[in-house]
Design a protein around this motif. Structure first.
Motif, PDB file in Angstrom:
ATOM      1  N   LEU A 247       0.457   6.118   0.626  1.00  0.00           N
ATOM      2  CA  LEU A 247      -0.308   5.364   1.091  1.00  0.00           C
ATOM      3  C   LEU A 247       0.656   4.392   1.638  1.00  0.00           C
ATOM      4  CD1 LEU A 247      -1.260   5.347  -2.350  1.00  0.00           C
ATOM      5  CD2 LEU A 247      -3.142   4.487  -1.281  1.00  0.00           C
ATOM      6  N   LEU A 248       0.605   3.324   2.500  1.00  0.00           N
ATOM      7  CA  LEU A 248       1.975   2.613   3.127  1.00  0.00           C
ATOM      8  C   LEU A 248       1.800   0.896   2.662  1.00  0.00           C
ATOM      9  CD1 LEU A 248       3.950   2.781   4.870  1.00  0.00           C
ATOM     10  CD2 LEU A 248       2.547   2.004   6.702  1.00  0.00           C
ATOM     11  N   PRO A 249       2.538   0.295   2.433  1.00  0.00           N
ATOM     12  CA  PRO A 249       2.715  -0.957   1.714  1.00  0.00           C
ATOM     13  C   PRO A 249       2.022  -1.642   2.736  1.00  0.00           C
ATOM     14  CG  PRO A 249       4.724  -0.108   1.987  1.00  0.00           C
ATOM     15  CD  PRO A 249       3.874   0.852   1.893  1.00  0.00           C
ATOM     16  N   LEU A 250       1.251  -2.746   2.506  1.00  0.00           N
ATOM     17  CA  LEU A 250       0.719  -3.643   3.394  1.00  0.00           C
ATOM     18  C   LEU A 250       1.777  -5.183   3.488  1.00  0.00           C
ATOM     19  CD1 LEU A 250      -3.295  -3.611   3.410  1.00  0.00           C
ATOM     20  CD2 LEU A 250      -2.147  -2.340   4.464  1.00  0.00           C
ATOM     21  N   ASN A 251       2.725  -4.854   2.559  1.00  0.00           N
ATOM     22  CA  ASN A 251       3.509  -6.638   2.612  1.00  0.00           C
ATOM     23  C   ASN A 251       4.943  -5.885   2.130  1.00  0.00           C
ATOM     24  OD1 ASN A 251       2.189  -7.038   0.279  1.00  0.00           O
ATOM     25  ND2 ASN A 251       1.040  -7.585   1.420  1.00  0.00           N
TER      26      ASN A 251
ATOM     27  N   LEU B  28      -0.110  -5.105  -5.599  1.00  0.00           N
ATOM     28  CA  LEU B  28       0.316  -4.698  -3.932  1.00  0.00           C
ATOM     29  C   LEU B  28      -0.068  -4.056  -3.452  1.00  0.00           C
ATOM     30  CD1 LEU B  28       4.288  -5.061  -4.778  1.00  0.00           C
ATOM     31  CD2 LEU B  28       3.353  -6.549  -4.341  1.00  0.00           C
ATOM     32  N   GLN B  29      -0.665  -4.591  -2.510  1.00  0.00           N
ATOM     33  CA  GLN B  29      -1.814  -4.079  -1.317  1.00  0.00           C
ATOM     34  C   GLN B  29      -1.216  -2.790  -0.155  1.00  0.00           C
ATOM     35  OE1 GLN B  29      -3.735  -6.603   1.266  1.00  0.00           O
ATOM     36  NE2 GLN B  29      -4.706  -8.064  -0.839  1.00  0.00           N
ATOM     37  N   TYR B  30      -1.550  -1.318  -0.744  1.00  0.00           N
ATOM     38  CA  TYR B  30      -1.359  -0.817   0.091  1.00  0.00           C
ATOM     39  C   TYR B  30      -2.775   0.099   0.911  1.00  0.00           C
ATOM     40  CZ  TYR B  30       2.730   0.314  -1.780  1.00  0.00           C
ATOM     41  OH  TYR B  30       3.896   0.305  -2.449  1.00  0.00           O
ATOM     42  N   SER B  31      -2.268   0.467   2.005  1.00  0.00           N
ATOM     43  CA  SER B  31      -3.248   1.018   3.171  1.00  0.00           C
ATOM     44  C   SER B  31      -3.413   2.435   2.936  1.00  0.00           C
ATOM     45  CB  SER B  31      -3.094   0.418   4.362  1.00  0.00           C
ATOM     46  OG  SER B  31      -3.743   1.002   5.359  1.00  0.00           O
TER      47      SER B  31
ATOM     48  N   LYS C 180      -8.017   0.097   2.126  1.00  0.00           N
ATOM     49  CA  LYS C 180      -7.216  -0.689   1.318  1.00  0.00           C
ATOM     50  C   LYS C 180      -7.119  -0.283  -0.183  1.00  0.00           C
ATOM     51  CE  LYS C 180      -6.673  -5.588   2.285  1.00  0.00           C
ATOM     52  NZ  LYS C 180      -6.917  -6.987   2.562  1.00  0.00           N
ATOM     53  N   THR C 181      -6.093  -0.891  -0.995  1.00  0.00           N
ATOM     54  CA  THR C 181      -6.426  -0.603  -2.277  1.00  0.00           C
ATOM     55  C   THR C 181      -5.205  -1.227  -2.803  1.00  0.00           C
ATOM     56  OG1 THR C 181      -4.749   1.454  -2.077  1.00  0.00           O
ATOM     57  CG2 THR C 181      -6.766   2.200  -1.958  1.00  0.00           C
ATOM     58  N   TYR C 182      -5.341  -1.137  -4.229  1.00  0.00           N
ATOM     59  CA  TYR C 182      -4.263  -2.208  -4.576  1.00  0.00           C
ATOM     60  C   TYR C 182      -3.798  -1.479  -5.781  1.00  0.00           C
ATOM     61  CZ  TYR C 182      -7.508  -6.322  -3.202  1.00  0.00           C
ATOM     62  OH  TYR C 182      -8.107  -6.592  -2.053  1.00  0.00           O
ATOM     63  N   LEU C 183      -2.425  -1.691  -5.822  1.00  0.00           N
ATOM     64  CA  LEU C 183      -1.601  -1.041  -6.856  1.00  0.00           C
ATOM     65  C   LEU C 183      -0.567  -1.773  -7.800  1.00  0.00           C
ATOM     66  CD1 LEU C 183       0.411   1.854  -4.565  1.00  0.00           C
ATOM     67  CD2 LEU C 183      -1.460   1.881  -6.096  1.00  0.00           C
ATOM     68  N   TYR C 184      -0.824  -1.502  -9.229  1.00  0.00           N
ATOM     69  CA  TYR C 184       0.013  -2.195 -10.216  1.00  0.00           C
ATOM     70  C   TYR C 184       1.253  -1.571 -10.922  1.00  0.00           C
ATOM     71  CZ  TYR C 184       0.926  -5.355 -13.790  1.00  0.00           C
ATOM     72  OH  TYR C 184       1.115  -6.347 -15.211  1.00  0.00           O
ATOM     73  N   GLY C 185       2.460  -1.930 -10.917  1.00  0.00           N
ATOM     74  CA  GLY C 185       2.802  -0.686 -11.276  1.00  0.00           C
ATOM     75  C   GLY C 185       4.692  -1.432 -10.870  1.00  0.00           C
ATOM     76  N   PRO C 186       5.575  -0.047 -10.525  1.00  0.00           N
ATOM     77  CA  PRO C 186       5.317   1.119 -11.786  1.00  0.00           C
ATOM     78  C   PRO C 186       6.032   0.594 -12.873  1.00  0.00           C
ATOM     79  CG  PRO C 186       7.449   1.353 -10.432  1.00  0.00           C
ATOM     80  CD  PRO C 186       6.729  -0.368 -10.402  1.00  0.00           C
TER      81      PRO C 186
ATOM     82  N   LEU D  71       6.319  -1.424  -3.614  1.00  0.00           N
ATOM     83  CA  LEU D  71       6.585  -1.187  -5.420  1.00  0.00           C
ATOM     84  C   LEU D  71       8.311  -1.150  -4.636  1.00  0.00           C
ATOM     85  CD1 LEU D  71       3.417   0.071  -6.395  1.00  0.00           C
ATOM     86  CD2 LEU D  71       4.793  -1.876  -7.550  1.00  0.00           C
ATOM     87  N   ASN D  72       9.423  -0.949  -6.188  1.00  0.00           N
ATOM     88  CA  ASN D  72      10.740  -0.797  -6.306  1.00  0.00           C
ATOM     89  C   ASN D  72      10.534   0.848  -7.708  1.00  0.00           C
ATOM     90  OD1 ASN D  72      13.070  -0.196  -6.271  1.00  0.00           O
ATOM     91  ND2 ASN D  72      13.087  -1.519  -8.073  1.00  0.00           N
TER      92      ASN D  72
END
Length: 313
Positions: free
Chosen positions: A104-108, A85-88, A165-171, A111-112
């Motif tokens: 970090l703020l989600p762009l779309n 998921l992309q975050y700014s 822009k960053t990319y987060l995978y998880g949690p 994450l739960n």
């Protein structure tokens, strides 16, 4: 077959014998070679025992090879950022001289995330992914990660810019899952050292407000001027009557509070009940965790009531 066995033996050596002598990146890159082992084994088995045999054995081999391809492709997709998921980045700040917090703020989609969990952070597709515990969770889906800026990867957090822009995978992770459960009625004792405070910040706020539990946090640092989130924790302790904060300072002779390292004597001083009646969560440098666990076990605390999170790599 010989090549596959040799690779497996090398990986075993680096994990069982030489792990403490290797840096995390060298150890990790050696383990990437495991993706070569299975196709070599499948090729070996096909040539030795499956080729020119019955249909069912050949079909079984084909299914195994297809599973390998699917797993490998899924890992490549994760690495590419497709499943992330992309975050700014909205803010970055040093909260102490060597600890940086990144908002970090989600762009779309967000994450739960639950308190105590961690995510894999990538600054770009096909970049290096690194795990970080989530220190703060906001109602709008924004999160914060907090890290010491001393490691090779963590030092890169200093160079990222607001708006990137960053990319987060998880949690991932369930370190504090039991502590968040309303079915666990025991009071909680949290032991943190330095940046090991990160899994506990949201836990303290959520559990103190929603669960009928007393929470005691023993927080070890070198000096009182470099305590991560000192003001936030102190404010929480003043606001929530069932949360008690005890700072323990190891390297400040003039400090008027608890000094030295976190010991059972200090813990007993603030706990009104027997040690065995609490549930313990410990996070921080490995020596702190090992020593604290050993002391608690010697004091008669059940191993089932002790939880640790080893985030050191």
């Amino acid at each position: 077959g010989i090549i596959a066995f040799s690779i497996l033996f090398i990986i075993w050596l680096t994990s069982a014998i030489f792990r403490n002598k290797l840096t995390y990146r060298v150890w990790k890159n050696i383990h990437v070679i495991t993706y070569i082992i299975l196709p070599l084994v499948l090729l070996h088995s096909f040539n030795i025992s499956i080729k020119d045999t019955d249909l069912y054995l050949t079909l079984y081999w084909g299914i195994l090879f297809a599973i390998y391809l699917l797993v490998t492709l899924s890992r490549i997709f994760v690495w590419s950022g497709i499943f992330s998921l992309q975050y700014s980045i909205t803010k970055k700040e040093f909260i102490t001289s060597d600890v940086i917090k990144v908002d970090l703020l989600p762009l779309n989609k967000a994450l739960n995330v639950l308190p105590g969990q961690f995510v894999y952070f990538q600054s770009k597709p096909f970049g290096e992914a690194h795990p970080y515990t989530i220190s703060h969770i906001a109602e709008n889906g924004a999160i914060s990660i907090t890290s010491k800026s001393l490691g090779k990867f963590s030092s890169k957090l200093v160079n990222i810019n607001v708006g990137d822009k960053t990319y987060l995978y998880g949690p991932f992770g369930n370190f504090t899952a039991n502590a968040r459960s309303e079915f666990i009625k025991s009071d909680l004792v949290l032991v943190a050292g330095g940046i090991g405070i990160t899994p506990f910040i949201e836990l303290v706020k959520s559990a103190s407000k929603t669960l009928d539990k007393n929470i005691y946090l023993f927080y070890g640092n070198k000096n009182s001027k470099n305590i991560p989130f000192e003001k936030e924790l102190a404010s929480t302790a003043n606001t929530l009557p069932n949360f008690k904060l005890v700072n323990v300072i190891s390297d400040e002779p003039g400090y008027t509070g608890e000094k030295g390292f976190i010991t059972l004597e200090i813990v007993k001083k603030y706990l009104p009940k027997e040690l065995s009646s609490y549930v313990y969560y410990i996070c921080g440098p490995l020596p702190l965790m090992q020593k604290t666990v050993a002391l608690l076990l010697d004091a008669g605390v059940s191993k089932k009531r002790i939880f640790t999170e080893d985030f050191s790599i």
